[in-house]
Enzyme design. Sequence first.
Site, mmCIF file in Angstrom:
data_model
loop_
_atom_site.group_PDB
_atom_site.id
_atom_site.type_symbol
_atom_site.label_atom_id
_atom_site.label_comp_id
_atom_site.label_asym_id
_atom_site.label_seq_id
_atom_site.Cartn_x
_atom_site.Cartn_y
_atom_site.Cartn_z
ATOM 1 N N GLY A 32 21.781 54.055 66.923
ATOM 2 C CA GLY A 32 20.532 54.272 67.629
ATOM 3 C C GLY A 32 19.536 53.026 67.711
ATOM 4 O O GLY A 32 20.183 51.950 67.713
ATOM 5 N N LEU A 34 18.411 52.107 70.692
ATOM 6 C CA LEU A 34 19.274 51.633 71.873
ATOM 7 C C LEU A 34 18.532 50.771 72.694
ATOM 8 O O LEU A 34 17.406 50.794 72.749
ATOM 9 C CB LEU A 34 19.681 53.056 72.744
ATOM 10 C CG LEU A 34 20.577 53.999 71.503
ATOM 11 C CD1 LEU A 34 20.809 55.110 72.517
ATOM 12 C CD2 LEU A 34 21.605 53.346 70.801
ATOM 13 N N HIS A 35 19.137 49.876 73.295
ATOM 14 C CA HIS A 35 18.850 49.006 74.192
ATOM 15 C C HIS A 35 19.758 48.587 75.335
ATOM 16 O O HIS A 35 20.576 49.413 75.215
ATOM 17 C CB HIS A 35 18.485 47.683 73.415
ATOM 18 C CG HIS A 35 19.468 46.953 72.759
ATOM 19 N ND1 HIS A 35 20.668 46.696 73.353
ATOM 20 C CD2 HIS A 35 19.834 47.042 71.528
ATOM 21 C CE1 HIS A 35 21.688 46.056 72.489
ATOM 22 N NE2 HIS A 35 21.196 46.329 71.381
ATOM 23 N N HIS A 38 23.509 48.783 74.717
ATOM 24 C CA HIS A 38 24.177 50.061 74.621
ATOM 25 C C HIS A 38 24.353 50.972 75.891
ATOM 26 O O HIS A 38 25.499 51.725 75.970
ATOM 27 C CB HIS A 38 23.100 50.998 73.364
ATOM 28 C CG HIS A 38 23.179 50.548 72.146
ATOM 29 N ND1 HIS A 38 22.076 49.981 71.640
ATOM 30 C CD2 HIS A 38 24.081 50.443 71.030
ATOM 31 C CE1 HIS A 38 22.324 49.455 70.554
ATOM 32 N NE2 HIS A 38 23.321 49.956 70.161
ATOM 33 N N GLN A 62 27.649 51.681 55.210
ATOM 34 C CA GLN A 62 27.971 50.196 55.842
ATOM 35 C C GLN A 62 26.746 49.269 55.411
ATOM 36 O O GLN A 62 26.802 48.088 55.914
ATOM 37 C CB GLN A 62 28.176 50.074 57.110
ATOM 38 C CG GLN A 62 26.978 50.605 58.041
ATOM 39 C CD GLN A 62 27.611 50.701 59.636
ATOM 40 O OE1 GLN A 62 28.087 51.484 59.999
ATOM 41 N NE2 GLN A 62 27.302 49.686 60.445
ATOM 42 N N ASP A 153 29.867 42.411 68.405
ATOM 43 C CA ASP A 153 30.367 42.751 66.830
ATOM 44 C C ASP A 153 31.599 42.367 66.721
ATOM 45 O O ASP A 153 32.476 43.404 66.415
ATOM 46 C CB ASP A 153 29.721 44.024 66.466
ATOM 47 C CG ASP A 153 28.430 44.244 66.204
ATOM 48 O OD1 ASP A 153 27.689 43.598 65.417
ATOM 49 O OD2 ASP A 153 27.712 45.043 66.748
ATOM 50 N N SER A 188 20.136 42.991 70.602
ATOM 51 C CA SER A 188 20.646 43.487 69.305
ATOM 52 C C SER A 188 19.181 44.377 68.886
ATOM 53 O O SER A 188 18.331 43.990 69.377
ATOM 54 C CB SER A 188 20.710 42.403 68.280
ATOM 55 O OG SER A 188 20.760 42.859 66.911
HETATM 56 O O1 PAF Z 1 27.984 48.875 65.694
HETATM 57 C C1 PAF Z 1 27.386 49.866 65.094
HETATM 58 O O2 PAF Z 1 26.253 50.108 65.721
HETATM 59 C C2 PAF Z 1 27.811 50.548 63.970
HETATM 60 O O3 PAF Z 1 28.385 49.391 63.242
HETATM 61 C C3 PAF Z 1 28.740 51.741 64.490
HETATM 62 C C4 PAF Z 1 30.119 51.120 65.260
HETATM 63 C C5 PAF Z 1 27.940 52.455 65.038
HETATM 64 C C6 PAF Z 1 29.354 52.280 63.106
HETATM 65 O O4 PAF Z 1 28.352 52.749 62.231
#
Ligand code: PAF
Length: 283
Positions: A32, A34-35, A38, A62, A153, A188
Amino acid sequence: MMQTYRDLATLRICIDNWKQEGRRIGLVPTMGNLHAGHYALVELALQHCDAVVVSIFVNPTQFGPNEDYARYPRTEQRDAEGLAEAGAAALFLPSVDAMYPFGVMGCVQMHVPGITDILCGAHRPGHFNGVATVVARLFNMIQPNCAVFGNKDYQQLQVIRYMAEELSFPVDIISAPTLRETSGLAMSSRNQYLSEGEREAATAIYRALCTMRASCIAGTPAAQIEREAETELQALGFTVDYAEVRSAMLAKESRAVDKKRVALIAAFLGRTRLIDNLEFEIL
Ligand code: PAF
């Protein structure tokens, strides 16, 4: 018209219908906030499939204990509007309980060996286990034909490729180029933590990557390139996790077997951790 689903069973009915109609399903996993970067992933997915499902899930597994899980921006309404405009067919918004029915402590976890211990993995222990764990779950839940991930990433992308291949997930992994501001700053979600001054300062990361690329092509040894990049960034106020040149598969430069290289930087500006990379080929 995009539909929003919080419940997997209902989303599955919709996906099964699409599959019966012969449609290819694409997945864009996100957290989420988002920009434009995305929305570009959605547009790329649409070039490879007929219906795009976007997931928004801020994945607790994570984030490290001192990271920004709690303050990670949640902007659901705005994200949904942007995704509908970008052409997504479905938005999946699972709860933490739905994603981890036996609880985060009781969940089955993924571990991708080797590649997860270096670079960001060395500075964020467990991070890529969490990423692989949630992405594997999303692949099982949605069963897409393809999934799109941003090249920004870079290490995450390699981890996901490794996992998908090793576990024979029938999912094509597609990488999307990094979108940059005109200043060179990689887009980002974390940029919004930056003050105006920090945002200006952050552009030094891309400049440092360009210098690393030029030096590597000119034949400067990796250790010197890395030292110089780190010193330069530190002088500008960054706390540098790493500035490295690696092979495309993230092996140490000295062990690279072909001409493909990637320069990677992770550095803090204040409390905000920024990452970026630049791929290139040596002569
Ligand atoms: O890159 C991300 O936004 C996250 O690491 C992902 C791939 C959605 C997993 O949570």
